[in-house]
Design an enzyme around this catalytic site. Structure first.
Site, mmCIF file in Angstrom:
data_model
loop_
_atom_site.group_PDB
_atom_site.id
_atom_site.type_symbol
_atom_site.label_atom_id
_atom_site.label_comp_id
_atom_site.label_asym_id
_atom_site.label_seq_id
_atom_site.Cartn_x
_atom_site.Cartn_y
_atom_site.Cartn_z
ATOM 1 N N ALA A 27 0.780 -1.234 -0.011
ATOM 2 C CA ALA A 27 -0.069 0.010 0.131
ATOM 3 C C ALA A 27 0.983 1.209 -0.040
ATOM 4 O O ALA A 27 0.455 2.430 -0.283
ATOM 5 C CB ALA A 27 -1.044 0.087 1.308
ATOM 6 N N TYR A 70 10.854 3.047 0.193
ATOM 7 C CA TYR A 70 10.466 1.755 0.324
ATOM 8 C C TYR A 70 9.171 1.650 -0.761
ATOM 9 O O TYR A 70 9.050 0.494 -1.605
ATOM 10 C CB TYR A 70 9.868 1.457 1.755
ATOM 11 C CG TYR A 70 8.878 0.072 1.659
ATOM 12 C CD1 TYR A 70 9.675 -1.142 1.887
ATOM 13 C CD2 TYR A 70 7.735 0.231 1.976
ATOM 14 C CE1 TYR A 70 8.882 -2.162 1.878
ATOM 15 C CE2 TYR A 70 6.807 -0.865 2.296
ATOM 16 C CZ TYR A 70 7.420 -2.355 2.196
ATOM 17 O OH TYR A 70 6.699 -3.319 2.478
ATOM 18 N N LYS A 124 8.947 -0.672 -4.501
ATOM 19 C CA LYS A 124 7.551 -1.446 -4.786
ATOM 20 C C LYS A 124 7.136 -0.958 -6.071
ATOM 21 O O LYS A 124 6.706 -1.973 -6.944
ATOM 22 C CB LYS A 124 6.764 -1.428 -3.659
ATOM 23 C CG LYS A 124 7.095 -1.979 -2.308
ATOM 24 C CD LYS A 124 7.320 -3.433 -2.432
ATOM 25 C CE LYS A 124 7.514 -4.006 -0.965
ATOM 26 N NZ LYS A 124 7.816 -5.555 -1.057
HETATM 27 P P1 NAD Z 1 9.491 -9.748 6.902
HETATM 28 O O1 NAD Z 1 10.581 -8.832 7.024
HETATM 29 O O2 NAD Z 1 9.174 -10.543 8.276
HETATM 30 O O3 NAD Z 1 10.131 -10.620 5.842
HETATM 31 C C1 NAD Z 1 10.821 -10.704 4.778
HETATM 32 C C2 NAD Z 1 12.161 -11.680 4.759
HETATM 33 O O4 NAD Z 1 13.094 -11.046 3.806
HETATM 34 C C3 NAD Z 1 12.945 -11.571 6.032
HETATM 35 O O5 NAD Z 1 12.688 -12.736 6.670
HETATM 36 C C4 NAD Z 1 14.371 -11.323 5.533
HETATM 37 O O6 NAD Z 1 15.295 -12.017 6.155
HETATM 38 C C5 NAD Z 1 14.146 -11.682 4.226
HETATM 39 N N1 NAD Z 1 15.301 -11.156 3.568
HETATM 40 C C6 NAD Z 1 15.625 -9.948 3.314
HETATM 41 N N2 NAD Z 1 16.605 -9.712 2.409
HETATM 42 C C7 NAD Z 1 16.869 -10.749 2.090
HETATM 43 C C8 NAD Z 1 18.091 -11.291 1.125
HETATM 44 N N3 NAD Z 1 18.904 -10.549 0.690
HETATM 45 N N4 NAD Z 1 18.145 -12.688 0.947
HETATM 46 C C9 NAD Z 1 17.236 -13.580 1.540
HETATM 47 N N5 NAD Z 1 16.258 -13.326 2.260
HETATM 48 C C10 NAD Z 1 16.018 -11.714 2.608
HETATM 49 O O7 NAD Z 1 8.324 -8.922 6.150
HETATM 50 P P2 NAD Z 1 6.940 -9.582 6.011
HETATM 51 O O8 NAD Z 1 5.896 -8.594 6.968
HETATM 52 O O9 NAD Z 1 6.775 -10.778 6.023
HETATM 53 O O10 NAD Z 1 6.668 -8.916 4.549
HETATM 54 C C11 NAD Z 1 6.704 -9.662 3.506
HETATM 55 C C12 NAD Z 1 6.904 -8.912 2.108
HETATM 56 O O11 NAD Z 1 5.563 -8.482 2.122
HETATM 57 C C13 NAD Z 1 7.708 -8.177 2.091
HETATM 58 O O12 NAD Z 1 8.042 -7.955 0.832
HETATM 59 C C14 NAD Z 1 7.043 -6.814 2.517
HETATM 60 O O13 NAD Z 1 7.432 -5.613 1.770
HETATM 61 C C15 NAD Z 1 5.619 -6.782 1.774
HETATM 62 N N6 NAD Z 1 4.649 -6.088 2.676
HETATM 63 C C16 NAD Z 1 4.496 -6.642 3.876
HETATM 64 C C17 NAD Z 1 3.595 -5.697 4.590
HETATM 65 C C18 NAD Z 1 3.235 -5.986 6.116
HETATM 66 O O14 NAD Z 1 2.332 -5.387 6.704
HETATM 67 N N7 NAD Z 1 3.723 -7.062 6.889
HETATM 68 C C19 NAD Z 1 2.884 -4.657 4.117
HETATM 69 C C20 NAD Z 1 2.970 -4.598 2.610
HETATM 70 C C21 NAD Z 1 3.994 -5.286 2.027
#
Ligand code: NAD
Length: 321
Positions: A118, A148, A152
Site C-alpha cells: 500500500a 520503500y 515497490k
Molecule cells: P519480513 O521482514 O518479516 O520478511 C521479509 C524476509 O525477507 C525476512 O525474513 C528477511 O530475512 C528476508 N530477506 C531480506 N533480505 C533478504 C536477502 N537479501 N536474501 C534472502 N532473504 C532476505 O516482512 P513481512 O512482513 O513478512 O513482509 C513480506 C513481504 O510483504 C515483503 O516484501 C514486504 O515488503 C511485503 N509487505 C508486507 C506488509 C506487512 O504489513 N507486513 C505490507 C505490505 C507489503
C-alpha cells in the site's frame, strides 16, 4: 505442486509456507535467516542471500511450478520512514527482485507472486485521515511517501516487464498493514499493532503508553490468516494487474491503542510523542478484489487484536520482561 517461497524466514512467508504445506504442496523455502518463533514447515529450507544471482538460479532449478516472492529489506515506521535506511531498502529489495526475475527467465519458471505494498499510493491522496484514497488505478501519477514505496512501484513495473517480454505469469498484491502472531514485535522493525501490543503488555497498571504523532493518523490492518488466504486466491486467479489485499476497517492509531488497552484489561493513559508516522490516512479499497476474486477479508479487527495481544503477552513473559 512444487512451490518456492522466498522470504520464508519472515512473518508472512512463514505463515504462507505453513498454509501451502497444509494444502498438500511440496515447499522449498529460502531466506537469510530461519523463522524466529517456530520451526519452518518447509520440506527444504535454504539459508542464503537473494542479492546473489547464483543463489537465485540454484533455487529455481529442478521443476519449480510457482514462486511466492516475499523477501524484502523492510520494517515498520521506525525503519522505513526515518530516511536512515533508504539506500539499503532500495538497493537490497530491488536487487532481490532483479535477481529472482532473471532466475525465472533463465530457468523458465511459469508463474510468480510478488508482494507489493500500500506504500506505493501517492502522498497527495492520503492527507485526510477520514477519507484516504487507495484504489488501484490511483497509483499514477506516482508520489509514494517513502523510498520503500518507490522500490515497490519500480518492482511492480519490473514484474510486468518480465510478463510482457518473457511470458512469465505474474500476480501482484498491494498488501495493507498485515499483523498477527509470529511477527517481529521488538527491535525497531516491528509495526504499529505489534509495537502497541508490546507497550501495553509491558506497561504497569495506571501508567501511560507512548504513541507516535497525534494519534489521528488512520490505517486499516489485516490479520495474517486473511492475508495468506487472499494471496493464494489471487495466485489461483487469472488477474495479473496489481490488486489491494487489505481490510476496509479504518481506525486511528489512538483508537487502535485504546482497543489494545481494553483487550489487556489494564487501565492505561496514552501519551502522544514525536515520531515517524507516514501518511495521515491509508485504507484498502476493496472494490476491485470483490469484483475479481468474489472474496474480501471479513474478520473484524478486534478479533485479530485479541489473538495478537495474547501472543505478544506470552512472548514478553517468556523472556521475563
Ligand atoms: P519480513 O521482514 O518479516 O520478511 C521479509 C524476509 O525477507 C525476512 O525474513 C528477511 O530475512 C528476508 N530477506 C531480506 N533480505 C533478504 C536477502 N537479501 N536474501 C534472502 N532473504 C532476505 O516482512 P513481512 O512482513 O513478512 O513482509 C513480506 C513481504 O510483504 C515483503 O516484501 C514486504 O515488503 C511485503 N509487505 C508486507 C506488509 C506487512 O504489513 N507486513 C505490507 C505490505 C507489503
Amino acid at each position: 505442486m512444487n512451490i518456492l517461497v522466498t522470504g520464508a524466514g519472515g512473518f508472512i512467508g512463514h505463515h504462507l509456507v505453513k498454509r501451502l504445506k497444509a494444502d498438500g504442496n511440496r515447499v522449498i523455502a529460502a531466506d537469510l535467516k530461519w523463522p524466529e518463533f517456530e520451526p519452518t514447515a518447509a520440506d527444504e529450507f535454504f539459508i542464503g542471500d537473494l542479492r546473489n544471482l547464483e543463489f537465485c538460479q540454484k533455487l529455481t532449478r529442478g521443476g519449480i511450478d510457482e514462486i511466492y516472492q516475499l523477501a524484502a529489506d523492510m520494517g515498520g515506521a521506525g525503519f522505513v520512514f526515518t530516511g536512515e535506511n533508504d539506500a539499503d531498502i532500495m538497493h537490497n529489495s530491488a536487487q532481490i527482485n532483479l535477481n529472482i526475475l532473471e532466475a525465472c527467465r533463465i530457468n523458465k519458471i511459469k508463474k510468480i507472486f510478488f508482494s507489493s505494498s500500500a506504500c506505493i499510493y501517492p502522498l497527495f491522496n492520503q492527507e485526510d485521515p477520514d477519507n484516504p484514497v487507495c484504489c488501484e488505478d490511483s497509483a499514477y501519477p506516482a508520489l509514494p511517501d517513502s523510498e520503500y514505496g518507490w522500490e515497490k512501484l519500480f518492482s511492480e513495473r519490473l514484474y510486468k516487464s518480465y510478463e510482457r517480454n518473457y511470458g512469465l505469469q505474474v500476480r501482484i498484491a498491494r498488501l495493507h498493514n498485515i499483523f498477527g502472531p509470529l511477527g517481529v514485535w521488538q527491535g525497531g522493525r516491528e509495526k504499529a499493532p505489534a509495537a502497541l501490543c508490546r507497550k501495553v503488555a509491558l506497561a504497569e497498571n495506571e501508567r501511560a503508553i507512548e504513541i507516535w504523532g497525534d494519534g489521528r493518523q488512520s490505517r486499516t490492518f489485516l490479520f495474517i490468516d486473511e492475508c495468506v488466504e487472499g494471496i493464494i486466491r489471487l495466485m489461483e486467479s487469472d488477474h495479473s494487474e496489481p490488486i489491494n489485499i487489505g481490510s476496509e476497517e479504518l481506525i486511528t492509531i489512538y483508537d487502535l491503542a485504546q482497543m489494545i488497552i481494553q483487550t489487556s484489561g489494564k487501565t492505561l493513559g496514552i501519551e502522544c510523542i514525536d515520531g515517524p508516522q507516514g501518511v495521515r490516512g491509508r485504507k484498502s479499497d476493496n472494490t476491485l478484489i470483490r469484483e475479481v476474486l468474489s472474496w474480501e477479508p471479513r474478520m473484524p479487527l478486534i478479533e485479530g487484536v485479541k489473538i495478537t495481544y495474547q501472543w505478544i503477552l506470552q512472548q514478553t513473559s517468556a523472556r521475563g520482561l
